[in-house]
Design an enzyme around this catalytic site. Sequence first.
Site, PDB file in Angstrom:
ATOM      1  N   ASP A 449       0.834  -1.200   0.000  1.00 48.25           N
ATOM      2  CA  ASP A 449       0.000   0.000   0.000  1.00 48.25           C
ATOM      3  C   ASP A 449       0.872   1.254   0.000  1.00 48.25           C
ATOM      4  O   ASP A 449       2.076   1.196   0.316  1.00 48.25           O
ATOM      5  CB  ASP A 449      -0.878  -0.038   1.259  1.00 48.25           C
ATOM      6  CG  ASP A 449      -2.170   0.736   1.134  1.00 48.25           C
ATOM      7  OD1 ASP A 449      -2.310   1.515   0.181  1.00 48.25           O
ATOM      8  OD2 ASP A 449      -3.034   0.563   2.018  1.00 48.25           O
ATOM      9  N   ASP A 512     -10.927   1.918  -3.111  1.00 44.69           N
ATOM     10  CA  ASP A 512     -11.486   1.644  -1.781  1.00 44.69           C
ATOM     11  C   ASP A 512     -13.008   1.631  -1.829  1.00 44.69           C
ATOM     12  O   ASP A 512     -13.660   1.216  -0.875  1.00 44.69           O
ATOM     13  CB  ASP A 512     -11.020   2.705  -0.776  1.00 44.69           C
ATOM     14  CG  ASP A 512      -9.649   2.372  -0.201  1.00 44.69           C
ATOM     15  OD1 ASP A 512      -9.203   1.225  -0.352  1.00 44.69           O
ATOM     16  OD2 ASP A 512      -9.021   3.279   0.377  1.00 44.69           O
TER      17      ASP A 512
END
Length: 693
Positions: A449, A512
């Site tokens: 990430d 997301d």
Amino acid sequence: MIVHDPDRRLWILSGPSSCYVLHLDEADRLRTLHWGPRLSHEQALSLLRLPQPEHRSMEDPADGVLDLASAGGLRYGQAGLQVRFADGTRDLDLGYSGERRTDRELVLEFADRHYPLTAECHYRIYGDSDVVERHLVLRNAGEPLTVARADSATWVLPRLSGYRLSCVRGQWMAETRLHRGELPYGETTLTSRRGVTSHQANPWAMVDDGTASEEHGAVYSCALAWSGSWRLTAQRLPTERVTLSAGAGHDPVTWELGAGEELVTPACAGLYTEGGFGSASRAWHDHQLRHVLPHAGETRPVLYNSWEATGFDVSLESQVKLAEKAAQMGVELFVMDDGWFGARTHDAAGLGDWHPNPHRFPHGLGPLINRVHELGMRFGLWVEPEMVNPDSDLYRAHPDWVIHRPHRARTEHRNQLVLDLSRPQVADWLHRTLDELLAKNDIDFLKWDMNRPFTEAGPDERLWLDHVRTLYDVLDRLRAAHPHVRIESCSSGGGRVDLGILRRTDQVWTSDNTDALDRLEIQHGFSQLYPARVMGAWVTDSPNPYTRRQVPFDFRFHVAMAGALAIGGALTEWSQADLDRAAELVAAYKRIRHLVQHGRQYRLLPPDGELSAVEYLAPDGGQLAVLAFRRARRFGHADPGIRLRGLDAQARYRDQTTGQIHHGAVLLTHGLFADLAPGDYASALIHLIREKG
Ligand code: DGJ
């Protein structure tokens, strides 16, 4: 594949159905004579007899037609190569100095006529793809100079009757939304100034004459293989010449090129296709499967990710409970997300301390990994190794390791700072930390990430390049040392998706935003360039935790089946009926995933209408899967037949659920009637197999 005509100073780079023709004119300017359908040597030569751009007294007629568009002379258009020499001189005056060539690679060499600076244009073609890759190499043998812009490629379009630009725009939770509109006169710049590819724009563009559709028309496209800041300028001159010029870096960042140093730019790929945007996308997908993705032949496993279920509230017990439920529904790869390490019980601490939290995992990660493996799944782990929380042991030990400037506050975002990977000791630490984590634990998959862009970049502007170079280098070394490990690229969702990161990772976290309705649009934009097999897509809870929208279970699954299916819900709260249904849907995905992950994608109906649909056809045409979605039904509207693509009109196809036989000719003309349930949020998966004989 690459033909050179030395007398006419011409090079012809041919793909299966397109070609790219370069010509050096009498002043050694490198012109793009042709980018379009394949031409023979003789046909390419005849291009030299076409009327050349007329000479206008105020400017160089070569503006807007040069492959190597360096700043200089009477050229005032956008210049892909701009330098400032030590004495302040800004223009380049390049003379041709030679060429090197193999079947697939061409290098054209230029040298400045006064300063000891050389520029090499590197081209690469692939026998089975129409992609032409181009990058630039600058070498400075003189005093340090400043590089203001060094684009990887400048693609020159032929004169068209109009120009329309397609690209994607977005933001966090709303990535890759397709934009298609007339290309304005002047310069349209798509860019990221964030040090990462970005959610806001993605480094690719397509141009057509304004008449192309999903199925018809010529499309000129390019994509940059770079995961840092970038800039792509679509220039439309008043003379109706159009160029697409793309490279690493952004305004106003410049780089010093010291004596004896070289600058190698990332590659930019260009592609000419006919057959509309659908055909352009399929050509890009095919190219990535053949030449970009590291393990494109593999099947992406069905993944479970714990983030939406547990957030930072991670423990051995909670993860084991989730893993047991996930295994029962057929999940093949269990990924523990954020919250497992250091003092990371919330987003303000622990980032940088990559050892298991001793309270949550008193015996390390071994017990969880073993349990996941016992359950028959692979084990994946979340990391965000380019970052640090100020409240971490790493930061307390090395406060100078972050990107910062003296006299400026260190701007925090999500309570974190970016490590300066251009510093060798930070790069070493990064590699060592990840290498040890992988060596000590039986990890099969990393979700890598990157949750915040750069601020306060250091005094050396090379940081913008070197951060990405170090990232690539570390990824390459980790993959070489741990060849069984697969990697997902994530940056708060889809903030780091590009051809550069895809060369060294196996899939990406698309967004997301896991709301199935929003996803339809995000996935539509994603598919313009990137293949479904890399598009991570989770099924999460309803109402969606971010949008609060309630979407039926099957619809959520069907949307996620359009990519690399994953589950991200709070499984311990799912009813037994939902868990059972999930197992059926996972099994259904496994029956068609070879089509989604290795087949050809046809966007049958876009997601902006009442009904949308996407088809995945096996490379040999023997079977296909269609995913159809009706998001809302209006009174009096009957669903139209969904016209399928790529089928054999003479063949018969059997529906694997109903057993019904469909005729190719009818599916191609009248379409498939998906028999969706009445009402809103109806969806279906249809799997058809061609009958033998
Ligand atoms: C951002 C990612 O996009 C999410 O999926 C999750 O991994 C969080 N970071 C964790 O902090």
